[in-house]
Design a protein around this motif. Sequence first.
Motif, short mmCIF file in Angstrom:
data_model
loop_
_atom_site.label_atom_id
_atom_site.label_comp_id
_atom_site.label_asym_id
_atom_site.label_seq_id
_atom_site.Cartn_x
_atom_site.Cartn_y
_atom_site.Cartn_z
N ASP A 122 0.82 -1.16 0.24
CA ASP A 122 -0.04 -0.16 -0.06
C ASP A 122 0.86 1.13 0.17
O ASP A 122 2.09 1.21 0.44
N ILE A 123 0.27 2.37 -0.56
CA ILE A 123 0.83 3.85 -0.29
C ILE A 123 -0.30 4.51 0.17
O ILE A 123 -1.42 4.33 -0.08
N GLY A 124 0.17 5.85 0.59
CA GLY A 124 -1.05 6.69 0.95
C GLY A 124 -1.15 7.74 -0.08
O GLY A 124 0.05 8.09 -0.94
N LYS A 125 -2.08 8.57 -0.28
CA LYS A 125 -2.39 9.56 -0.97
C LYS A 125 -2.87 10.79 -0.10
O LYS A 125 -4.05 10.59 0.33
N ILE A 126 -2.45 11.95 0.00
CA ILE A 126 -2.85 13.25 0.49
C ILE A 126 -3.00 14.21 -0.51
O ILE A 126 -2.08 14.68 -1.23
N ASN A 127 -4.18 14.43 -0.79
CA ASN A 127 -4.85 15.41 -2.04
C ASN A 127 -4.29 14.80 -3.30
O ASN A 127 -4.63 13.54 -3.58
N ASN A 128 -3.37 15.56 -4.15
CA ASN A 128 -2.68 14.86 -5.14
C ASN A 128 -1.46 14.31 -5.19
O ASN A 128 -0.64 14.33 -6.01
N LYS A 129 -0.92 14.04 -3.93
CA LYS A 129 0.58 13.43 -3.77
C LYS A 129 0.39 12.12 -3.16
O LYS A 129 -0.47 12.16 -2.40
N TYR A 130 1.35 11.44 -3.31
CA TYR A 130 1.44 10.06 -2.75
C TYR A 130 2.59 10.10 -1.74
O TYR A 130 3.57 10.93 -1.72
N PHE A 131 2.65 9.07 -0.58
CA PHE A 131 3.39 9.09 0.42
C PHE A 131 3.67 7.57 0.62
O PHE A 131 2.68 6.82 0.53
N VAL A 132 4.83 7.17 1.04
CA VAL A 132 4.92 5.77 1.35
C VAL A 132 5.04 5.33 2.81
O VAL A 132 4.84 4.38 3.29
N THR A 265 1.77 20.86 6.67
CA THR A 265 1.52 19.39 6.61
C THR A 265 3.12 18.86 5.92
O THR A 265 3.91 19.61 5.31
N ASP A 266 3.36 17.74 6.37
CA ASP A 266 4.48 16.97 6.15
C ASP A 266 4.28 15.71 5.15
O ASP A 266 3.48 15.02 5.84
N ILE A 267 5.15 15.22 4.47
CA ILE A 267 5.04 14.07 3.66
C ILE A 267 6.37 13.31 3.70
O ILE A 267 7.18 13.58 3.01
N ASP A 268 6.73 12.48 4.60
CA ASP A 268 8.13 11.75 4.63
C ASP A 268 8.97 12.91 4.64
O ASP A 268 10.24 12.73 3.84
N GLY A 269 9.24 13.78 5.61
CA GLY A 269 10.00 14.90 5.60
C GLY A 269 10.14 16.15 4.55
O GLY A 269 11.03 16.79 4.59
N GLU A 270 8.98 16.00 3.77
CA GLU A 270 8.94 17.13 2.46
C GLU A 270 7.64 17.87 2.91
O GLU A 270 6.81 17.08 3.56
N LYS A 271 7.52 19.15 2.30
CA LYS A 271 6.49 19.73 2.66
C LYS A 271 5.31 19.33 1.79
O LYS A 271 5.29 18.73 0.55
N GLY A 272 4.01 19.17 2.52
CA GLY A 272 2.91 18.44 2.03
C GLY A 272 1.98 19.54 1.49
O GLY A 272 2.41 20.90 1.62
N PRO A 273 0.62 19.26 1.26
CA PRO A 273 -0.23 20.19 0.65
C PRO A 273 -0.68 21.09 1.62
O PRO A 273 -0.80 20.68 2.92
N ASP A 274 -1.63 21.94 1.29
CA ASP A 274 -2.28 22.97 2.34
C ASP A 274 -3.76 22.41 2.44
O ASP A 274 -4.33 21.57 1.90
N PHE A 275 -4.48 22.80 3.69
CA PHE A 275 -5.72 22.29 4.04
C PHE A 275 -6.68 22.93 3.08
O PHE A 275 -6.51 23.89 2.40
N PRO A 276 -7.73 22.30 2.96
CA PRO A 276 -8.12 21.05 3.56
C PRO A 276 -7.54 19.62 2.77
O PRO A 276 -7.09 19.84 1.75
N LEU A 277 -7.48 18.70 3.69
CA LEU A 277 -6.81 17.59 3.21
C LEU A 277 -7.66 16.31 3.02
O LEU A 277 -8.77 16.00 3.79
N LEU A 278 -7.63 15.69 1.86
CA LEU A 278 -8.15 14.28 1.69
C LEU A 278 -7.23 13.14 1.46
O LEU A 278 -6.30 13.39 0.79
N ILE A 279 -7.10 12.17 2.70
CA ILE A 279 -6.25 11.46 2.67
C ILE A 279 -6.56 9.90 2.57
O ILE A 279 -7.65 9.70 3.09
#
Length: 295
Positions: A122-132, A265-279
Motif C-alpha cells: 500500500d501507499i498513501g495519497k494526500i490530495n494529489n500527492k502520494y507518500f510511502v 503538513t509534512d510527507i515523509d520529511g518534505e512539505k505537503g499540501p495545504d488544508f483541507p486534506l483528503l487522505i
Amino acid sequence: MKKVKFIYNPFSGENIIINEIDKVIKIHQMEGYTIVPFRIDMNINIHEAFNDIDQDYSYILVAGGDGTIDSVVNIMKEKNIDIPIGVIPVGTANDFAKLLDMPLDVGECCKKILNSVPVPVDIGKINNKYFVNVASTGLFTDVSQKTDDNLKNTIGKLAYYLKGIEQLPNFRRLKVNIKSEEIDYDGYMYLMLVFNGMTAGNFKLAPKSEITDGFLDVIIFKAVPIKELLPLFIRVIKGEHLDDPGVIHFKTRELKIHSNEDIVTDIDGEKGPDFPLLINCVHNGIRVLGINENS
C-alpha cells in the motif's frame, strides 16, 4: 542484458552512496543486469530519469531517504509507470526501508533485492500527492523541512531532535476537524500522524500498522494538560501510547482533515499540501522488491 534504472541521491544521509556505486554496478552485472544511473541534482529535473523507461527495464533501484523514494513514487504514478522498485536505505531516518527490513549494507541490500520477487504494498495519497511512510500535521511536523542538510549529514538524526527543541517556545494546542467512517473529531490536538508505515524518525508510533491491509493508521495526540505530557512521552518510548486516553488511534481507508491554524503538513520529511486534506490508502499501490512476504 536486462536493464535497471538506478536513481541515487548523493546528498542523502552521510553521502554513503557515492562510495558504493561501483559495488551496485558490479553486483548487478554479475546477475546479468545493466545499470542505467541517474544522479539527483538540484539543477536537473528528476523527471528526466524516467524519459527512457520502457519494457526493457526490470525495475527501478532507488538509493536515498524517504523523501527520495516519495519523489520517485509520485513521478511513477504521474507517468503511469508500473514496474517494481527496490530501495537502498542511505537517508537519515530510512523509515520506509526499515519497514521493509532492508539491510544498511549496500551490497547485502542489492543481493536481497535481486533474490526476491515483487510484492504489492500500500501507499498513501494526500490530495494529489502520494507518500510511502507517513503524512503528518501539527506541532513539530516541519522539523525535517527546517533542518539543514549539512547538519543532517554531519550528525544524522540528532539534527532533528535539536531542531525540535528549538521549536518548543511555539508549543500550543491546535484546533482541527477530522472526519472518516470511524470518527468525527472536532477539537484540539498537538500532533497528528497518518501512517502507511510504522515509524517516524525511528520512533515506532504505529506498531499495529500493516503495509498490505488496505488501511492507514491514524494517531492523534490530543491537547492534554502540560502535566500529562511527560507520562505520555514515556508511554511513547515504551510503545504503550495507543492505549493512553490522550491518544486517538484508528484504522481507516479515507479521512478528511480541516484546520484554520497556521500549520503545515509534512510527507515523509518534505512539505505537503495545504488544508483541507483528503487522505486515502491506495491498496497495492506499488510493487516492491526485497520485502519479506510477512512484513
